[in-house]
Design an enzyme around this catalytic site. Structure first.
Site, mmCIF file in Angstrom:
data_model
loop_
_atom_site.group_PDB
_atom_site.id
_atom_site.type_symbol
_atom_site.label_atom_id
_atom_site.label_comp_id
_atom_site.label_asym_id
_atom_site.label_seq_id
_atom_site.Cartn_x
_atom_site.Cartn_y
_atom_site.Cartn_z
ATOM 1 N N ASP B 180 5.377 7.044 -4.938
ATOM 2 C CA ASP B 180 5.110 8.473 -4.936
ATOM 3 C C ASP B 180 5.621 9.120 -6.224
ATOM 4 O O ASP B 180 4.926 9.931 -6.864
ATOM 5 C CB ASP B 180 5.818 9.069 -3.714
ATOM 6 N N LYS B 204 2.207 -6.113 0.091
ATOM 7 C CA LYS B 204 1.760 -7.510 0.049
ATOM 8 C C LYS B 204 2.905 -8.514 0.168
ATOM 9 O O LYS B 204 2.774 -9.544 0.815
ATOM 10 C CB LYS B 204 0.968 -7.753 -1.235
ATOM 11 N N ARG B 225 -9.985 20.075 -9.413
ATOM 12 C CA ARG B 225 -8.525 20.064 -9.231
ATOM 13 C C ARG B 225 -8.039 18.766 -8.595
ATOM 14 O O ARG B 225 -6.848 18.601 -8.355
ATOM 15 C CB ARG B 225 -8.105 21.261 -8.384
ATOM 16 N N LYS B 226 -8.965 17.882 -8.275
ATOM 17 C CA LYS B 226 -8.577 16.617 -7.633
ATOM 18 C C LYS B 226 -8.340 15.511 -8.662
ATOM 19 O O LYS B 226 -9.152 15.297 -9.553
ATOM 20 C CB LYS B 226 -9.669 16.157 -6.658
#
Lengths: 259, 259
Positions: B180, B204, B225-226
């Site tokens: 993140d 994994k 905006r993405k």
């Protein structure tokens, strides 16, 4: 992977086994707290509703349940905790204890899943369960309850000031951590040792620091060793949905090597 | 949401602005460290390659860069750090500093995005950036570098003993936190203030405590905006893939209310 699930097995193992191991004296910074403060209560563990085989990874787990009310809990947290404890009286729900586990000398128990345990001995002696590694009130304050009939685990969670991302709000990683921990608990209670294979989170609204939220998780489907679970995070009044998540867990085989 | 991205704006703002603000004396447990130890170095901030408008949320940020080598870093960490610092000499890569930010008196800067800032004043005075909230060597030791030409951010990460999930391995939440944080940095450097809307992680292989891994993140696509980003976590020799992730970030509008 939600490796917390494995650590939580220790919690579940305690639920099944006899309680009574006293906390060790805190001799160094790595030791768990032994002065829980006026708000901390010790509770006797009760037999749980675990269907899997959640054996403990350590023979010398420190039995200091950190999922009990302490002075940092706000009113919402205490009210919710009391509500779920009341629900637990008839056996439909079970309170799941939580420990800042410490591994000391014996690593025999973990050799099944961790063949390189010998090498890890030094690491394990210092290690702490991540969601319990911050001091009381600063990080993750939470308690979990499981409903065996519905395969559901609920986590009540109050995020402290050291979990900040954007100013005044929880970090996405802190949210992911509690989601992972709750889903992992739900999976482990259902089938025993399992690990997260995938985790998909939709963040809908920011969670203010210090507020209390409720994480509702459930097992949606089981296919062989695969468990499909989902959860959402809501406000105490259930009106606000903060996040939603789905996940895939895989039940571990005793022959599975993790390294 | 990956709120770390917002906090990282402070990092980026420092990259652009003049350095020289001395660390404040540590008067209480909330204060940042002022005795960095023999391995800690102070570096002058250099102009960055930020295309967004990464203004700081606070006028009184503590300038103690925690992304520099310290005695807890192992050899792999130091070697990688030095390699990326060398790559940064020609300007193709930029080292991104990182702070255990502290908000003090002024909250003016954050009112744009946080209209309830007044109410948050008390919380902010105690708050710390989550990935920097554990003491040196116990939690997240990391440094990030950004390549503006390729829209890539690389994070070198060494996980300490307080990040444990399964015995000897990192907790899934700790892995999610660094994913993140890295994706958030990559997004913020690209477009300014942005927040995680979704995060999908495929775990994994388990990551041993104390080992060093490299998180490679990149912007795959921008639609209005993405921002669509992805990353993977590999061993230092790049032979082992530990995790992969994709995410959607949304650039914030100054009129966006987060509460």
């Amino acid at each position: 992977m939600l490796r917390s699930c494995v650590s939580l097995l220790r919690t579940l193992a305690v639920l099944r086994g006899p309680p009574g191991v006293a906390p060790l004296p805190a001799k160094d910074p790595w030791s768990p707290r032994v002065n829980p403060g006026p708000g901390r209560r010790e509770r006797a563990a009760k037999p749980g509703c675990v269907r899997g085989d959640p054996r403990s990874f350590s023979s010398e787990v420190i039995h200091m349940d950190l999922s009990l009310p302490n002075p940092s809990w706000n009113e919402d947290m205490r009210l919710l905790f009391d509500q779920f404890m009341k629900k637990s009286e008839d056996g439909s729900w079970k309170h799941l204890p939580s420990y800042k586990s410490k591994f000391t000398q014996r690593t025999e128990d973990i050799k099944i899943y961790f063949p390189d345990a010998k090498l890890m001995k030094e690491k394990l002696s210092q290690a702490q369960l991540f969601p319990r590694s911050l001091e009381e009130g600063l990080g993750f304050e939470y308690a979990m309850f499981h409903n065996c009939v519905e395969d559901r685990t609920v986590c009540i969670f109050q995020g402290g000031p050291y979990l900040q991302g954007a100013p005044g709000f929880l970090h996405g990683g802190a949210i992911a951590t509690m989601i992972d921990a709750t889903l992992g608990t739900c999976a482990v209670v259902a089938v025993g040792i399992a690990m997260t294979a995938s985790l998909n989170i939709s963040f809908k609204r920011p969670i203010p620091l210090g507020s209390v939220v409720v994480i509702n998780s459930q097992v949606d489907k089981v296919e062989g060793r695969k468990l499909f679970l989902s959860c959402n995070i809501r406000s105490v009044d259930e009106k606000t949905v903060y996040s939603e998540a789905t996940s895939l867990f895989v039940k571990l085989d005793p022959k599975t090597r993790l390294t």
